[in-house]
Design a protein around this motif. Structure first.
Motif, mmCIF file in Angstrom:
data_model
loop_
_atom_site.group_PDB
_atom_site.id
_atom_site.type_symbol
_atom_site.label_atom_id
_atom_site.label_comp_id
_atom_site.label_asym_id
_atom_site.label_seq_id
_atom_site.Cartn_x
_atom_site.Cartn_y
_atom_site.Cartn_z
ATOM 1 N N LEU A 140 14.314 30.772 93.055
ATOM 2 C CA LEU A 140 15.160 31.103 93.911
ATOM 3 C C LEU A 140 16.395 30.458 92.718
ATOM 4 C CD1 LEU A 140 16.920 31.975 96.669
ATOM 5 C CD2 LEU A 140 16.866 29.838 97.309
ATOM 6 N N ASN A 141 16.910 31.144 92.495
ATOM 7 C CA ASN A 141 18.829 31.641 91.492
ATOM 8 C C ASN A 141 19.430 31.562 91.968
ATOM 9 O OD1 ASN A 141 16.542 31.302 89.087
ATOM 10 N ND2 ASN A 141 16.926 33.299 88.369
ATOM 11 N N ARG A 142 19.729 32.307 93.757
ATOM 12 C CA ARG A 142 20.964 31.998 93.471
ATOM 13 C C ARG A 142 20.499 32.626 95.731
ATOM 14 N NH1 ARG A 142 24.319 37.420 94.928
ATOM 15 N NH2 ARG A 142 25.958 36.319 95.332
ATOM 16 N N ILE A 170 22.103 28.707 90.655
ATOM 17 C CA ILE A 170 21.063 27.612 89.516
ATOM 18 C C ILE A 170 20.965 28.580 87.852
ATOM 19 C CG2 ILE A 170 18.683 28.494 89.631
ATOM 20 C CD1 ILE A 170 17.721 25.490 88.077
ATOM 21 N N SER A 171 22.145 28.311 87.546
ATOM 22 C CA SER A 171 22.043 28.781 86.284
ATOM 23 C C SER A 171 21.513 28.332 84.891
ATOM 24 C CB SER A 171 23.395 29.735 85.639
ATOM 25 O OG SER A 171 24.125 28.142 85.497
ATOM 26 N N ASN A 172 21.081 28.009 83.720
ATOM 27 C CA ASN A 172 20.316 28.403 82.936
ATOM 28 C C ASN A 172 18.952 27.656 82.678
ATOM 29 O OD1 ASN A 172 22.184 29.118 80.912
ATOM 30 N ND2 ASN A 172 23.967 27.345 81.425
ATOM 31 N N ARG A 173 18.476 28.016 83.515
ATOM 32 C CA ARG A 173 17.363 27.248 84.217
ATOM 33 C C ARG A 173 16.155 26.762 83.000
ATOM 34 N NH1 ARG A 173 14.640 27.324 88.727
ATOM 35 N NH2 ARG A 173 15.688 28.632 89.489
ATOM 36 N N ASP A 174 16.659 27.087 81.840
ATOM 37 C CA ASP A 174 15.161 26.792 80.895
ATOM 38 C C ASP A 174 15.864 24.856 79.877
ATOM 39 O OD1 ASP A 174 13.200 28.292 81.601
ATOM 40 O OD2 ASP A 174 14.502 29.864 80.240
#
Length: 729
Positions: free
Chosen positions: A610-612, A634-638
């Motif tokens: 889940l990113n958003r 969530i952004s810039n997961r890496d």
């Protein structure tokens, strides 16, 4: 307050000859049809006392005149004095349904003067007024003695109304249309709460009149005890102003003004305030320079003709935190053609034209930043922004349009830019054998940018952008006895020019873009001009909907986009970085007002993480109503520390009994572990009033303003107005 003499007009008119009388007992002849100025009189007995020159009606008397009805035990018309008197269980029913009662009424035939004893009235809106006596004078002044007024139902068991106004004397001036009281007391549950030696306000049935409005008061950690008293000034038939001085315990007084005016072709609206004070923090501690501080929010819209109009919006504050210090609402409202971002003020002047086959607008824009890191010199001024479009219906060949756009942006600090664009597009939709729908489209645009070479590295940039493609869909519908089902798979394929996003082009209008289900089948997902989505792309999605006969409605859309190559100008937040997007999902479920859920989400292409997600739930049934929203991004997961934003918003009310309820509201930042705002209260409500006991607290910190709290008592009285504020955003 009721105009008792208006409903008593049936009596006065009844005194005007000729009369048409019907005796229910005796040998009287049937009455002729009533004329406009005639009174139909019915009674058990109607007779004439010739020695006294009087006409008398007794027993179940009922007089009808132009829709008004008078009922009494006895009615006497004295021809010598030209006066009419009614007595005994008097009831007058007016054309609006309101009812008046009295023990005795006497009035002359011209309504110049008269009186009522034991007077009371039940108005059309449910309000009740009672007085020991009511007197109408020949100079147009009406007086009531020992007056009681309430909008609450008055029962036969003499239950004390929730609130009432009790006064020794009330006077209504017909000429000025003002109602004034002497020794007025506002009672709550029979207990005196407010006393006014003298109180005046416009007659509720009159036209707009100047006068005091309901005040607001409370206690806050910033201002201390505060009181704001609005005064309404009816300047003319087309203009008005509300003047609202605010006095508080911790800071100097503030003056707030609301001005509204209507013209033949439009209207304007301004809200402004000003004070001379130092800065202060959330505890009311003063610091800094003592100077004049102010704000102004305003808007106007005017029609030039049936197709063209112009307008303006004005937003300005002397200090970034002025509105938050004094709790002034309205910063986030749209006041014109363009909307600004949160905590950014926008002033604008615009012209709009729209016809059957064209649209155009031009605007001047000026921004002011209210955020901690804002420097107004770095915010652009648009002088101007222009857009124009002309379109054609080509019949079986589809639709076509051409458009032109320009943007001239200047800054005191930073890069200036000027853009001119000219483009066109074409769309054709056809239904193929088997039920398939095929949409074919093409678009092309040329852009020219004149740039600040010292900042951008180039003096100008020219580019040509475009896309061509097609969308194929297959809608399938299956009606049923219990549920109707719709399933529609669709795919979009397009090719666009590559390498169209020159790094020298400043990104002014596409910074907040995010690819989602709303642009799933668009060849160019960006709605602005500075970024353009070229290259090859493929989108596929599936939309389903099920509608049950009992009212349940479920729908979903899921899809994804693949690109032929990555574009380094698209960031992670846009969902177009790389060669494939996240899975985009939208789903909703609703069952009338009882239940509704709307969800939008982004699932990572690898592992469906889940990113958003943004979910809103609302419900209303029986004694409970609420709305809740949860968001997670969530952004810039890496990255070593991905950027996570998560919060929840709740607002609702639980009706514990028929009259008592508990309400709540909360906006919480889950990641920061703080409540941006919370509100809790208890309310009492009946047919004529609502009382609230409210506690509010905010834990936000913005420079010199930190956590704050307030306590307030709010109430509203039917037909009188509101006390306090009930906003929670």
């Amino acid at each position: 307050m009721a105009k008792w003499h208006h409903v008593a007009a049936a009596l006065g008119m009844a005194a005007c000859l000729p009369w048409c009388a019907v005796a229910q007992e005796g040998n009287a002849e049937p009455a002729a049809p009533a004329q406009d100025e005639r009174v139909v009189l019915e009674a058990d007995y109607v007779y004439e006392v010739r020695d006294e020159n009087k006409l008398v009606a007794e027993g179940n008397v009922e007089a009808l005149y132009q829709g008004r009805i008078l009922r009494a035990d006895k009615l006497v018309y004295d021809r010598t004095t030209d006066r009419v008197r009614a007595s005994g269980n008097i009831v007058i029913i007016d054309t609006d349904g309101s009812q008046q009662f009295a023990d005795e009424i006497e009035v002359d035939s011209k309504l110049a003067d008269g009186y009522a004893i034991g007077f009371s009235a039940r108005l059309a809106d449910g309000a009740t007024v009672a007085a020991n006596s009511a007197i109408r004078q020949g100079d147009g002044v009406d007086a009531l003695d020992q007056v009681v007024y309430t909008a609450c139902p008055v029962c036969e068991d003499h239950k004390t109304p929730t609130w009432s106004i009790r006064a020794r004397r009330a006077v209504l001036d017909q000429e000025s249309q003002m109602m004034s009281y002497r020794d007025a007391v506002v009672e709550v549950a029979g207990i005196p709460v407010f006393y006014f030696p003298f109180l005046a306000h416009p007659d509720p049935n009159s036209d707009r009149r100047s006068g005091l409005l309901i005040p607001s008061a409370g206690l806050s950690s910033k201002l201390g005890l505060f009181y704001q008293q609005p005064y309404y000034w009816a300047i003319s038939d087309s203009s008005e102003m509300t003047i609202s001085p605010l006095v508080s315990q911790n800071v100097n007084p503030l003056m707030e003004l609301d001005f509204r005016k209507k013209f033949y072709s439009g209207s304007i609206n301004f809200n402004t305030s000003f004070t001379k004070e130092q800065d202060f923090d959330s505890d009311g501690e003063l610091f800094g320079e003592d100077t004049w501080r102010s704000h102004i929010y305003g808007s106007g819209l005017f029609a030039i003709n049936n197709h063209w109009k112009w307008g303006f919006g004005v937003e300005h504050q002397s200090d970034d935190l002025y509105d938050r210090r004094y709790d002034i609402d309205g910063q986030d409202r749209q006041r014109g053609l363009y909307a600004s971002q949160p905590r950014r003020l926008l002033s604008q002047l615009f012209l709009v034209g729209q016809g059957d086959d064209y649209y155009t607008d031009v605007a001047l824009l000026k921004f002011q930043g209210l955020r901690a890191g804002d420097d107004d010199g770095e915010l652009p001024t648009a002088t101007p922004i222009f857009f124009g479009q002309k379109y054609w219906d080509l019949g079986k060949f589809g639709y076509a349009s051409v458009d032109a756009s320009s943007a001239i942006l200047s800054r005191d600090l930073g890069a200036d830019s000027r853009r001119v664009s000219l483009g066109g597009d074409w769309t054709d939709l056809n239904i193929l054998p088997g039920g398939f729908t095929l949409k074919t489209f093409a678009e092309a645009r040329g852009d020219y940018y004149a740039l600040d070479k010292d900042v951008s590295g180039k003096a100008n940039v020219s580019r040509f952008v475009g896309n061509i493609g097609t969308q194929l869909a297959y809608p399938m519908i299956r009606p049923g006895e219990v549920v109707d089902i719709t399933v529609e798979p669709a795919v979009m394929v397009a090719w666009g020019l590559s390498n169209v996003n020159d790094p020298a082009i400043p990104n002014e209008d596409s910074q907040l873009f995010e690819f989602d289900e709303s642009t799933l089948y668009e060849a160019n997902s960006f709605g602005g001009y500075d970024l353009y989505e070229g290259d090859g792309k493929l989108s596929a999605g599936l939309t389903t909907r099920a509608v049950w006969k009992n009212g349940l409605d479920l729908s979903t859309t899921v899809g994804r986009r693949w690109r032929s190559r990555p574009d380094p100008n698209f960031n992670d937040a846009s969902n177009l970085d790389g060669t494939s997007s996240d899975w985009v999902v939208a789903a909703s479920a609703k069952y009338g007002e009882a239940f509704r859920v709307d969800t939008r989400a982004r699932l990572d292409e690898d592992g469906l993480q889940l990113n958003r997600i943004d979910t809103t739930v609302s419900t209303r049934f029986d004694r409970f109503r609420a709305v809740g929203q949860h968001y997670y991004t969530i952004s810039n997961r890496d990255a070593v520390q991905p950027n996570v934003t998560q919060g929840i918003f709740l607002r609702g009310e639980i009706q514990v009994t028929d009259q008592y309820s508990f309400f709540f509201g909360q906006l919480r930042d889950i990641e920061q572990k703080l409540n941006a705002r919370q509100q809790y209260g208890i309310a009492f409500e009946d047919d004529c009033s609502r009382f609230e006991l409210v506690y509010e607290r905010s834990e936000l910190t913005d420079r010199t303003l930190g956590p704050e709290e307030s306590f307030m008592i709010r109430f509203s009285l039917k037909t009188i107005g509101d006390f306090g504020s009930n906003e929670f955003d």
